[in-house]
Design an enzyme around this catalytic site. Structure first.
Site, PDB file in Angstrom:
ATOM      1  N   ASP A  13       0.844  -1.340   0.000  1.00 20.21           N
ATOM      2  CA  ASP A  13       0.129  -0.162   0.291  1.00 20.21           C
ATOM      3  C   ASP A  13       0.928   1.460   0.101  1.00 20.21           C
ATOM      4  O   ASP A  13       1.810   1.432   0.336  1.00 20.21           O
ATOM      5  CB  ASP A  13      -0.944  -0.166   1.218  1.00 20.21           C
ATOM      6  CG  ASP A  13      -1.966   0.819   1.193  1.00 20.21           C
ATOM      7  OD1 ASP A  13      -2.802   0.980   0.396  1.00 20.21           O
ATOM      8  OD2 ASP A  13      -1.553   2.113   2.164  1.00 20.21           O
TER       9      ASP A  13
ATOM     10  N   GLU B 234       0.852  -0.750  -5.141  1.00 20.28           N
ATOM     11  CA  GLU B 234       0.123   0.027  -5.394  1.00 20.28           C
ATOM     12  C   GLU B 234       0.747   1.340  -5.912  1.00 20.28           C
ATOM     13  O   GLU B 234       0.374   2.603  -4.869  1.00 20.28           O
ATOM     14  CB  GLU B 234      -0.755  -0.540  -4.059  1.00 20.28           C
ATOM     15  CG  GLU B 234      -1.576   0.522  -4.381  1.00 20.28           C
ATOM     16  CD  GLU B 234      -2.750   1.768  -3.917  1.00 20.28           C
ATOM     17  OE1 GLU B 234      -3.044   2.071  -3.356  1.00 20.28           O
ATOM     18  OE2 GLU B 234      -1.361   2.201  -2.620  1.00 20.28           O
TER      19      GLU B 234
END
Length: 660
Positions: free
Chosen positions: A390, A419
């Site tokens: 993330d 990401e």
């Protein structure tokens, strides 16, 4: 580089050689180099490939473009881990002599005693003294005798030059000298690195879902918090659709301090479950499982059941903390403090994330690194081999280089997906530093021109950047899915699944979920976002009502598995269409010759027709008919043909054949 011979522009070279290029086991890697030397002497070259274990391997380079002195070879790594390759070049006196002598003989020249003696001496050097055992292991025992005999023939005075040279120019002697000829001015080019992953790092179909939404509903319709055990019930359905990877958001305890409410409300109501990305509470941190989801044993059970269904589990690595994460009190040095002494929460102005504290990687980098390394190893021990990271762009690049390299040496089968919805330089920089896959800007590329230009850019960066085309995420509901109806969902899935070797969907996509939080201002937030509340879904009822995209997703994944061409990116080639609402492209698998030609209609609510003209340098047409994997139709393909699509019945035409 050492030596007299110039070895330049060695490729693949990422960042001028500062970073490793990427490949997967079994994938052909094209090594290219410019090799030159003064004068007209013949050169030889090879590439030396070294893996994490075993002896080095050599592959001859061929002169692919004599006019540009460009040499090439294909190498294949057979194990994951760190590899290197190095181009070695040399002056080849035997090839030089052979070419020069042939030219003089063809011209009818005489008086070639010096030339013939030069050849005899080269043969003597290659043969070694008689009986000294210098023949290389594995070579024919009679090679030395063969070469000495040819040398003797060259010295046989009184015969015409052509007759004396006949044996030396024979096929058997040339073949022997290809192995044994002397090398002069041997020069070693720069050592280049190659990061080799297992094939799943390049190709796979991903499905993201929240285990906590799998508990169903009570009689009054209120959702029941799901567990990792109830989530196991989703695995057969996901596997039946042909997905390879199940991606789970963070499974850790969720903070209660400043917990967000539904639709990102600043204040949580009683019973609000909070965002899984606000990691940590009194129940534990990144090494724990949320008690409402179950136990560590339940997580291991989930991984094992997924594996039994042919699925891998990818776990979210969210390096951030809720205000009540144990690290906040145990390691305050790992956070940034404001002038008033409070810890700074995360912000992406104008967005504020009061429920998340970002980590500070500068205050105590070594202790923080050691803890994160421990966390990653811990989840590897629990069966995780893929980590979806993330917001990696909010952590230092050097940190990722170090972590990914260390984990890669210890666990070569582990890889990381970035990401990184961020600036292009940062996205690409993270890929150079070891991320095996990257989220991309595909989500926002819609027109034929946008898609073509972006995919050509990705192909150009293919030595280090592997895309994963997610059609949606819990954070991103693209505007085209809000307004385009079921046709938009079908078209975008077709594009993602056939353009990129790796693609993914977030649960609810197959139910055409597209309601935005706000209908104005290009809002990409879901209404009733699953990030903040439970969203149990009735898949069976949707199928029974005929309102499910599951059959289309299943077909796409089935075609991807059956056709290695769709597992490639480097061979992607676009073809002309006379209708900009149609996009056409082909891929070929170099190993099998499998070829796929896709035509996708870009209009989500209307059929499209047009003519496709195949690039002259595109795929070779087959002798017989091709098969449309969507309709089952068999047809004869020509360089120019008409085609039609319909977003609700045939969103794409996927023509398949093999050239071998």
């Amino acid at each position: 580089m050492d030596g007299r011979i110039a070895i330049e522009d060695v490729r693949p070279a990422v960042g001028g050689g500062a970073f490793p290029a990427k490949a997967v086991t079994g994938e052909p890697v094209s090594v290219r180099a410019t090799v030159w030397h003064e004068g007209h002497a013949a050169l030889g070259a090879e590439v030396v490939l070294r893996g994490p274990s075993g002896p080095p391997r050599t592959v001859p380079l061929r002169l692919a473009d004599p006019g540009l002195d460009r040499w090439a070879a294909t190498v294949v790594a057979d194990a994951p881990g760190p590899w290197t390759f190095q181009v070695v070049a040399w002056r080849d006196p035997w090839a030089t002599w052979t070419a020069g002598l042939r030219a003089k003989l063809d011209a009818g020249l005489t008086g070639l005693d010096n030339e013939l003696e030069e050849g005899a001496r080269l043969l003597d050097r290659a043969a070694g003294p008689a009986g000294d055992g210098t023949e290389r292991p594995g070579t024919p025992v009679g090679r030395g005798r063969l070469l000495r005999s040819a040398a003797a023939a060259l010295r046989r005075a009184g015969r015409p030059p052509a007759a004396r040279a006949e044996a030396a120019l024979s096929g058997s002697v040339q073949a022997a000298m290809a192995e044994a000829a002397p090398r002069e001015l041997v020069t070693h080019g720069p050592v280049r690195r190659l990061r080799v992953d297992r094939p799943r790092a390049r190709y796979g179909s991903w499905y993201e879902f929240f285990p906590r939404s799998t508990g169903g509903r009570r009689a009054d319709g209120t959702p029941v918090h799901g567990t990792l055990r109830t989530a196991v019930r989703e695995l057969p359905r996901i596997a039946a659709m042909g997905f390879d990877v199940v991606y789970l958001p963070p499974v850790h305890p969720i903070g209660t301090v400043h917990r967000k409410g539904r639709d990102n409300a600043l204040t949580a109501a009683p019973g609000d479950v909070g965002s899984p990305w606000a990691v940590g509470s009194a129940d534990g941190g990144h090494d724990a499982v949320h008690p409402d989801l179950g136990t560590v044993e339940d997580f291991v059970h989930f991984v094992e059941r997924a594996r039994a269904h042919g699925l891998e589990v990818a776990l979210d690595l969210a390096l951030q903390c809720a205000p009540d994460h144990p690290w906040v009190t145990e390691h305050p040095e790992w956070f940034s403090h404001r002038p008033d002494g409070s810890i700074a929460y995360a912000e992406n102005p104008p967005k504020k994330y009061q429920d998340i504290y970002p980590l500070d990687f500068d205050n105590a980098p070594e202790s923080l690194y050691a803890e994160i390394l421990r966390i990653v190893r811990l989840w590897i021990d629990r069966g995780v081999r893929i980590f979806r990271v993330d917001n990696p762009h909010t952590k230092p690049a050097a940190f990722w280089s170090r972590l990914i390299d260390e984990i890669g040496r210890e666990f070569p089968d582990v890889f990381f997906l970035a990401e990184a919805f961020t600036r292009p330089a940062v996205l690409k920089g993270l890929a150079r530093r070891g991320f095996a896959q990257s989220y991309t800007y595909f989500t926002w590329r819609e027109t034929k021109r946008e898609l073509t230009e972006y995919l050509e850019e990705l192909v150009a960066d293919g030595d280090f950047l592997r895309p994963n085309f997610f059609v949606n995420t819990p954070d991103i509901l693209p505007v085209h899915l809000q307004t385009g109806g079921p046709g938009a969902f079908a078209v975008r899935a077709a594009l993602a699944a056939t353009l990129s070797p790796s693609w993914g969907v977030y649960a609810g996509y197959e139910l055409y979920e597209g309601e935005p939080l706000r209908a104005t201002g290009n809002c990409e937030e879901y209404a009733h976002s699953e990030k903040y509340e439970l969203r149990p879904r009735d898949w069976a009822a949707a199928r029974a009502a005929g309102r499910s995209l599951e059959p289309w997703l299943t077909l796409l994944n089935s075609v991807r598995r059956a056709h290695p061409a769709l597992q490639q990116l480097r061979t992607l080639r676009f073809h002309a269409t006379d209708n900009d609402a149609l996009i056409a492209y082909s891929k070929t698998d170099p190993a099998t010759g499998d070829t796929v030609l896709c035509v996708v209609g870009l209009t989500p609510d209307a059929p499209e027709k047009g003519t496709v003209t195949l690039d002259a340098e595109g795929p070779r047409l087959p002798d017989g008919p091709v098969t449309d994997a969507v309709t089952g139709e068999r047809l004869i393909l020509t360089r120019r043909f008409s085609v039609g699509t319909d977003p609700l019945s045939t969103p794409a035409r996927i023509l398949t054949w093999s050239r071998k």
